[in-house]
Enzyme design. Structure first.
Site, PDB file in Angstrom:
ATOM      1  N   HIS A  57       0.546   4.615  -2.347  1.00  0.00           N
ATOM      2  CA  HIS A  57       0.337   5.943  -1.776  1.00  0.00           C
ATOM      3  C   HIS A  57       1.459   6.903  -2.143  1.00  0.00           C
ATOM      4  O   HIS A  57       1.245   8.115  -2.187  1.00  0.00           O
ATOM      5  CB  HIS A  57       0.184   5.842  -0.253  1.00  0.00           C
ATOM      6  CG  HIS A  57      -1.165   5.365   0.168  1.00  0.00           C
ATOM      7  ND1 HIS A  57      -1.877   5.944   1.203  1.00  0.00           N
ATOM      8  CD2 HIS A  57      -1.960   4.379  -0.309  1.00  0.00           C
ATOM      9  CE1 HIS A  57      -3.041   5.319   1.342  1.00  0.00           C
ATOM     10  NE2 HIS A  57      -3.097   4.360   0.443  1.00  0.00           N
ATOM     11  N   HIS A 107      -5.888  -5.574  -2.871  1.00  0.00           N
ATOM     12  CA  HIS A 107      -6.539  -5.636  -1.557  1.00  0.00           C
ATOM     13  C   HIS A 107      -6.675  -7.072  -1.053  1.00  0.00           C
ATOM     14  O   HIS A 107      -7.205  -7.289   0.036  1.00  0.00           O
ATOM     15  CB  HIS A 107      -7.916  -4.962  -1.617  1.00  0.00           C
ATOM     16  CG  HIS A 107      -7.837  -3.465  -1.675  1.00  0.00           C
ATOM     17  ND1 HIS A 107      -8.842  -2.677  -2.196  1.00  0.00           N
ATOM     18  CD2 HIS A 107      -6.859  -2.606  -1.292  1.00  0.00           C
ATOM     19  CE1 HIS A 107      -8.495  -1.407  -2.123  1.00  0.00           C
ATOM     20  NE2 HIS A 107      -7.293  -1.338  -1.584  1.00  0.00           N
ATOM     21  N   ARG A 139       0.828  -1.207   0.000  1.00  0.00           N
ATOM     22  CA  ARG A 139       0.000   0.000   0.000  1.00  0.00           C
ATOM     23  C   ARG A 139       0.869   1.266   0.000  1.00  0.00           C
ATOM     24  O   ARG A 139       0.519   2.264  -0.639  1.00  0.00           O
ATOM     25  CB  ARG A 139      -0.903  -0.027   1.234  1.00  0.00           C
ATOM     26  CG  ARG A 139      -1.868   1.123   1.367  1.00  0.00           C
ATOM     27  CD  ARG A 139      -2.689   0.973   2.642  1.00  0.00           C
ATOM     28  NE  ARG A 139      -3.455   2.152   2.962  1.00  0.00           N
ATOM     29  CZ  ARG A 139      -3.700   2.569   4.195  1.00  0.00           C
ATOM     30  NH1 ARG A 139      -3.235   1.887   5.229  1.00  0.00           N
ATOM     31  NH2 ARG A 139      -4.430   3.639   4.402  1.00  0.00           N
ATOM     32  N   ASN A 188      -3.067   8.537   5.097  1.00  0.00           N
ATOM     33  CA  ASN A 188      -1.779   7.925   5.407  1.00  0.00           C
ATOM     34  C   ASN A 188      -1.544   7.677   6.895  1.00  0.00           C
ATOM     35  O   ASN A 188      -0.507   7.110   7.273  1.00  0.00           O
ATOM     36  CB  ASN A 188      -0.642   8.800   4.866  1.00  0.00           C
ATOM     37  CG  ASN A 188      -0.618   8.825   3.348  1.00  0.00           C
ATOM     38  OD1 ASN A 188      -0.961   7.838   2.706  1.00  0.00           O
ATOM     39  ND2 ASN A 188      -0.224   9.948   2.781  1.00  0.00           N
TER      40      ASN A 188
END
Length: 287
Positions: free
Chosen positions: A21, A148, A17, A49
């Site tokens: 990001h 995911h 992840r 975050n």
């Protein structure tokens, strides 16, 4: 990374992840790793975050690399390589990671807020807002959201779907009713600490099973469930959600989309810098 993931397998999802990001905010430049400075909150301080984990892992890798070949490997490249490694170490695909990225020197809280797709976005309506401008298409979207399959989510990221969907004070009708009841036993209103597996029973294994979760109406996020509303992405979800799935296709697609994402707005040549420590730009690191 083999040693780290074997010891703390729950870090695989967060480290994957972290690369997402980073890249979605002004390109893959390691800006997600920078600490805030007085009067200038960094991306780390942005709401999307606040739940990121694994910064210590990146620091450890960077420290080892600096000992072996100082000033050569950027923090941005480390994020891309670590993302590939955690996927491979959780039984996912391998891919060759293009290297040569350099590190950016800007990290601003508002940039993350404006560029990161939130869990409540509609995949059909917001494709043009979050993916197309970055050179990613509908296939990249449905493939990358398949990531995911690894990790967990805080209840706060999807609680509106349980208790107040679109301001109705009711549950999201797209969410399986039995699963809604089960989630409500885990996630009470305003719960900000409880973690829920995104791919129950398989959240530490990179596979196609998350697409079966979506097809059953059990995806935690609106972004993932709304993949069923577009004919193209729905077809991809259902194909992967079959009894056997098509892991070879998904693995190849995921590898290709990760390389594509990892090439977004990269700094090369004389641009940026190679940070000595991932949390600080070099000029601040000099005593």
């Amino acid at each position: 990374m083999t040693k780290i993931i074997s010891g703390v397998p729950s870090l695989a999802g967060p480290l994957l992840r972290m690369h997402f990001h980073d890249c979605f905010v002004n390109g893959c430049d390691g800006s997600i790793l920078l600490n805030s400075t007085p009067g200038s909150p960094s991306e780390k301080e942005s709401i999307p975050n606040l739940t990121l984990r694994g910064f210590g892992t990146i620091d450890l890798v960077k420290s080892k690399l600096e000992q072996a070949c100082p000033g050569v490997v950027s923090c941005a490249d480390i994020l891309a390589l670590v993302a590939r490694d955690v996927v491979l170490l959780t039984k996912g695909p391998h891919w060759d990671v293009p290297t040569g990225r350099r590190d950016g020197m800007r990290s601003a809280k508002e940039d993350a807020l404006n560029n990161l797709p939130p869990p409540f976005f509609d995949a059909t309506q917001n494709l043009n807002q979050f993916f197309i401008p970055k050179g990613l298409d509908a296939k990249d979207q449905v493939v990358l959201l398949g990531g995911h399959t690894l990790g967990t989510s805080h209840c706060s990221s999807f609680s509106d779907r349980l208790y107040n969907f679109s301001g109705t004070h009711m549950a999201d009708p797209m969410l399986d009713k039995q699963y809604t009841r089960r989630l409500k036993t885990k996630c009470k209103p305003n719960d900000t600490t409880t973690l829920v597996e995104m791919d129950p029973g398989s959240f530490r294994t990179f596979d196609t099973s998350y697409y079966r979760v979506i097809a059953k109406g059990r995806a935690l996020f609106t972004s993932d469930e709304t993949l069923m509303l577009d004919p193209f992405t729905r077809d991809y979800v259902l194909r992967q959600a079959g009894v056997a799935g098509y892991p070879a296709e998904f693995f190849a697609d995921f590898a290709a989309s990760m390389v594509k994402m990892g090439n977004m707005q990269v700094l090369t040549g004389a641009q940026g810098e190679i940070r000595k420590h991932c949390a600080f730009v070099n000029k601040m690191h000099i005593l």
